[in-house]
Design a protein around this motif. Structure first.
Motif, PDB file in Angstrom:
ATOM      1  N   SER A  51       0.841  -1.212   0.000  1.00 41.36           N
ATOM      2  CA  SER A  51       0.000   0.000   0.000  1.00 41.36           C
ATOM      3  C   SER A  51       0.868   1.251   0.000  1.00 41.36           C
ATOM      4  O   SER A  51       0.534   2.252  -0.638  1.00 41.36           O
ATOM      5  N   ASP A 156      -5.704  -1.156  -4.863  1.00 40.00           N
ATOM      6  CA  ASP A 156      -5.175  -1.726  -3.629  1.00 40.00           C
ATOM      7  C   ASP A 156      -6.187  -2.702  -3.024  1.00 40.00           C
ATOM      8  O   ASP A 156      -7.148  -2.289  -2.358  1.00 40.00           O
ATOM      9  N   GLU A 157      -5.977  -3.962  -3.260  1.00 35.15           N
ATOM     10  CA  GLU A 157      -6.871  -5.027  -2.785  1.00 35.15           C
ATOM     11  C   GLU A 157      -8.350  -4.706  -3.035  1.00 35.15           C
ATOM     12  O   GLU A 157      -9.157  -4.707  -2.098  1.00 35.15           O
TER      13      GLU A 157
HETATM   14 MG   LIG Z   1      -2.028  -2.811   2.129  1.00 37.84          MG
END
Ligand SMILES: [Mg+2]
Ligand SMILES: Nc1ncnc2c1ncn2[C@@H]1O[C@H](COP(=O)(O)OP(=O)(O)OP(=O)(O)O)[C@@H](O)[C@H]1O
Length: 226
Positions: A51, A156-157
């Protein structure tokens, strides 16, 4: 003058270092590049710096040292879509993201309609955000980036909160968008089955890329480790 590299590489990171104020290093000579028009994934254990790397790429954090080359038309998609959809309805939310583009009303409408069509949600233009599924919310967040004519997507995910069916739909539709519109995407995930859709992948360990390339090879490697 454009070099060959800048034509074929959409994201380039060289020897990137980053530490939080506490002094704890997070990225350690991190180096990677993503070819234009490709869909790459970023893997790594919790706390490995994924991240943080995406935030550095988006310009939300400043590196301690190192180089980043990336276009300025970026779209960022977060893990939780509720953190980025801010208006009451789908159409209003995408239009709100276009405010700084100084477009006419008609141009704005056209961008909203085109972007919803790109994520196959045209019929939802007037739908309240609260009445969308998690997967639909993520597709609206992606439509927002498409409407702003983003060329590089940083995700991000984005499937972390989705069930299996919504997960597969989202990853397949992002791959299709990347290919149709010649975009470039870097997608962070812990879900190894998503590697089936990737052109390539990076493995991050303690802020350094320790392996990269064929997503199926990396999938096998990580399956054996787990
Ligand atoms: Mg992360
Ligand atoms: N705002 C912050 N201040 C200080 N340290 C932070 C901050 N945000 C993250 N960190 C630390 O930086 C390191 C990397 O965090 P990061 O969120 O980039 O990891 P990640 O690979 O995305 O992990 P995950 O898979 O859990 O999302 C971790 O040790 C984390 O505790």
């Amino acid at each position: 003058m454009l070099t060959d590299r800048s034509i074929t590489t959409a994201i380039s990171v060289r020897d990137l270092n980053f530490a939080w104020a506490s002094g704890e290093p997070v990225l350690d000579r991190c180096t990677l590049s993503v070819p234009k028009g490709e869909f790459w994934m970023l893997l790594g254990t919790n706390g490995s710096g994924k991240s943080t790397l995406l935030r550095l790429l988006a310009g939300l954090l400043k590196p301690t040292s190192g180089d980043i080359e990336i276009g300025d038309r970026l779209g960022f998609v977060f893990q939780n879509p509720d953190h980025q959809l801010v208006m009451p309805t789908v159409g209003a939310d995408i239009a709100f993201g276009l405010v700084s583009e100084n477009l006419s009303f008609q141009e704005t409408q056209q961008r909203v309609e085109e972007s919803l069509s790109a994520v196959n949600l045209s019929q939802m233009i007037r739908r309240p955000i609260y009445a969308l599924s998690g997967g639909q919310k993520q597709r609206i967040a992606i439509a927002g980036a498409i409407a702003r004519h983003a060329e590089v997507l940083l995700l991000d995910e984005p499937t972390a909160l989705l069930d299996g069916e919504n997960q597969t739909e989202l990853v397949a539709s992002v791959r299709e968008l990347v290919k149709q519109k010649n975009l470039t995407a870097l997608w962070v995930t812990h879900r190894l089955n998503e590697l089936d859709y990737a052109d390539g992948a990076f493995l991050l360990e303690r802020g350094k890329v320790v392996d990269k390339g064929d997503p199926m090879r990396l999938k096998q490697l990580l399956l054996e480790r787990s």
